[in-house]
Design a protein around this motif. Structure first.
Motif, PDB file in Angstrom:
ATOM      1  N   LEU A  69     -62.477 -71.540 -23.622  1.00 56.47           N
ATOM      2  CA  LEU A  69     -63.533 -72.375 -23.047  1.00 56.47           C
ATOM      3  C   LEU A  69     -62.951 -73.271 -21.962  1.00 56.47           C
ATOM      4  CD1 LEU A  69     -65.075 -73.559 -26.441  1.00 56.47           C
ATOM      5  CD2 LEU A  69     -66.019 -71.802 -24.962  1.00 56.47           C
ATOM      6  N   THR A  70     -63.776 -73.618 -20.985  1.00 55.18           N
ATOM      7  CA  THR A  70     -63.363 -74.611 -19.989  1.00 55.18           C
ATOM      8  C   THR A  70     -63.600 -75.990 -20.573  1.00 55.18           C
ATOM      9  OG1 THR A  70     -65.540 -74.708 -18.966  1.00 55.18           O
ATOM     10  CG2 THR A  70     -64.008 -73.062 -18.073  1.00 55.18           C
ATOM     11  N   VAL A  71     -63.114 -76.999 -19.887  1.00 51.96           N
ATOM     12  CA  VAL A  71     -63.277 -78.378 -20.348  1.00 51.96           C
ATOM     13  C   VAL A  71     -64.767 -78.736 -20.394  1.00 51.96           C
ATOM     14  CG1 VAL A  71     -62.742 -80.795 -19.840  1.00 51.96           C
ATOM     15  CG2 VAL A  71     -61.013 -79.046 -19.471  1.00 51.96           C
ATOM     16  N   LEU A  72     -65.508 -78.303 -19.395  1.00 53.65           N
ATOM     17  CA  LEU A  72     -66.948 -78.606 -19.344  1.00 53.65           C
ATOM     18  C   LEU A  72     -67.680 -77.948 -20.514  1.00 53.65           C
ATOM     19  CD1 LEU A  72     -69.246 -79.920 -17.758  1.00 53.65           C
ATOM     20  CD2 LEU A  72     -69.458 -77.802 -16.466  1.00 53.65           C
ATOM     21  N   GLU A  73     -67.365 -76.673 -20.795  1.00 57.00           N
ATOM     22  CA  GLU A  73     -68.007 -75.977 -21.909  1.00 57.00           C
ATOM     23  C   GLU A  73     -67.656 -76.629 -23.250  1.00 57.00           C
ATOM     24  OE1 GLU A  73     -68.111 -71.471 -19.973  1.00 57.00           O
ATOM     25  OE2 GLU A  73     -66.457 -72.058 -21.293  1.00 57.00           O
ATOM     26  N   LEU A  74     -66.380 -77.035 -23.395  1.00 55.51           N
ATOM     27  CA  LEU A  74     -65.949 -77.688 -24.625  1.00 55.51           C
ATOM     28  C   LEU A  74     -66.651 -79.031 -24.827  1.00 55.51           C
ATOM     29  CD1 LEU A  74     -63.948 -77.281 -26.974  1.00 55.51           C
ATOM     30  CD2 LEU A  74     -62.322 -78.665 -25.675  1.00 55.51           C
ATOM     31  N   SER A  75     -66.820 -79.794 -23.730  1.00 57.86           N
ATOM     32  CA  SER A  75     -67.515 -81.083 -23.846  1.00 57.86           C
ATOM     33  C   SER A  75     -68.971 -80.900 -24.233  1.00 57.86           C
ATOM     34  CB  SER A  75     -67.383 -81.874 -22.540  1.00 57.86           C
ATOM     35  OG  SER A  75     -68.134 -81.248 -21.527  1.00 57.86           O
ATOM     36  N   LYS A  76     -69.610 -79.853 -23.729  1.00 55.07           N
ATOM     37  CA  LYS A  76     -71.006 -79.579 -24.104  1.00 55.07           C
ATOM     38  C   LYS A  76     -71.101 -79.094 -25.547  1.00 55.07           C
ATOM     39  CE  LYS A  76     -72.933 -78.581 -19.564  1.00 55.07           C
ATOM     40  NZ  LYS A  76     -73.552 -77.553 -18.721  1.00 55.07           N
ATOM     41  N   LEU A  77     -70.101 -78.260 -25.962  1.00 53.18           N
ATOM     42  CA  LEU A  77     -70.137 -77.707 -27.299  1.00 53.18           C
ATOM     43  C   LEU A  77     -69.987 -78.800 -28.359  1.00 53.18           C
ATOM     44  CD1 LEU A  77     -70.170 -75.152 -29.098  1.00 53.18           C
ATOM     45  CD2 LEU A  77     -67.679 -75.109 -28.879  1.00 53.18           C
ATOM     46  N   TYR A  78     -69.063 -79.718 -28.130  1.00 50.74           N
ATOM     47  CA  TYR A  78     -68.818 -80.784 -29.110  1.00 50.74           C
ATOM     48  C   TYR A  78     -69.564 -82.077 -28.784  1.00 50.74           C
ATOM     49  CZ  TYR A  78     -65.242 -78.084 -31.480  1.00 50.74           C
ATOM     50  OH  TYR A  78     -64.577 -77.137 -32.200  1.00 50.74           O
ATOM     51  N   ASN A  79     -70.246 -82.075 -27.641  1.00 53.06           N
ATOM     52  CA  ASN A  79     -71.001 -83.244 -27.198  1.00 53.06           C
ATOM     53  C   ASN A  79     -70.087 -84.482 -27.112  1.00 53.06           C
ATOM     54  OD1 ASN A  79     -73.262 -84.545 -26.265  1.00 53.06           O
ATOM     55  ND2 ASN A  79     -74.064 -85.026 -28.305  1.00 53.06           N
ATOM     56  N   ILE A  80     -68.953 -84.267 -26.439  1.00 51.63           N
ATOM     57  CA  ILE A  80     -68.007 -85.369 -26.200  1.00 51.63           C
ATOM     58  C   ILE A  80     -67.747 -85.475 -24.715  1.00 51.63           C
ATOM     59  CG2 ILE A  80     -66.875 -85.275 -28.465  1.00 51.63           C
ATOM     60  CD1 ILE A  80     -64.657 -83.626 -27.198  1.00 51.63           C
TER      61      ILE A  80
END
Length: 175
Positions: free
Chosen positions: A4-15
């Motif tokens: 995952l990219t950083v943007l996708e990870l932030s959306k996935l974990y909502n952080i």
């Protein structure tokens, strides 16, 4: 495994993305050679992601269904209004018809209907006389007065002399 990219990870974990970058700097989280984060690494650091994606998709379905339901309800309300208007028009026109019928005179039983001249010529003369007598009945005289009424006979008219031309007046004898 999935990366995952950083943007996708932030959306996935909502952080926040900055939190992810800080964890990478501290060495808590590692990236691979193409600057993506492995999903197993993210699960080790942040735990299992909440299934918010599934919730968002179902909300989208519900919102599309709810918009359809809303549109259908609006159409139902509009059709109900049209039906009410049509019922009001129908009752108005029904009242108009009743008013007009009250204003019109009821047909009288003494009024005769139009007869075809061809069929009248085939009737016997006596029945023609009776028909004319009943046609002339105005309701003011009794039937016995109609029977006793005399029919006026026209007086004979003298023949008019035949017209003569201009020259025949001078050359032909009076005739």
């Amino acid at each position: 495994m999935k990366t995952l990219t950083v943007l996708e990870l932030s959306k996935l974990y909502n952080i926040n993305r900055q939190t992810i970058y800080n964890n990478i700097k501290k060495g808590i989280l590692s990236k691979n050679s193409d600057n993506k984060i492995d999903l197993a690494e993210a699960i080790r650091v942040f735990g299992e992601p909440a299934k918010k994606n599934d919730v968002k998709e179902s909300v989208k379905l519900d919102s599309s269904n709810s918009t359809e339901i809303l549109l259908l309800r609006q159409q139902i309300d509009m059709l109900k209004n049209q039906l009410d208007d049509a019922k009001e028009r129908e009752s108005f026109y029904q009242n108009q018809i009743e008013t007009m019928q009250r204003l019109l005179e009821a047909p009288k039983a003494d009024i005769t209907t139009f007869t075809d001249p061809k069929s009248e010529s085939t009737m016997p003369i006596d029945s023609k006389l009776e028909a004319t007598q009943t046609d002339k009945y105005d309701g003011l005289t009794t039937t016995s007065e109609i029977k006793n009424k005399r029919i006026a006979v026209p007086e004979p008219v003298e023949e008019t002399p035949k017209k003569r031309g201009f020259l025949s007046r001078f050359f032909l004898p009076n005739g």
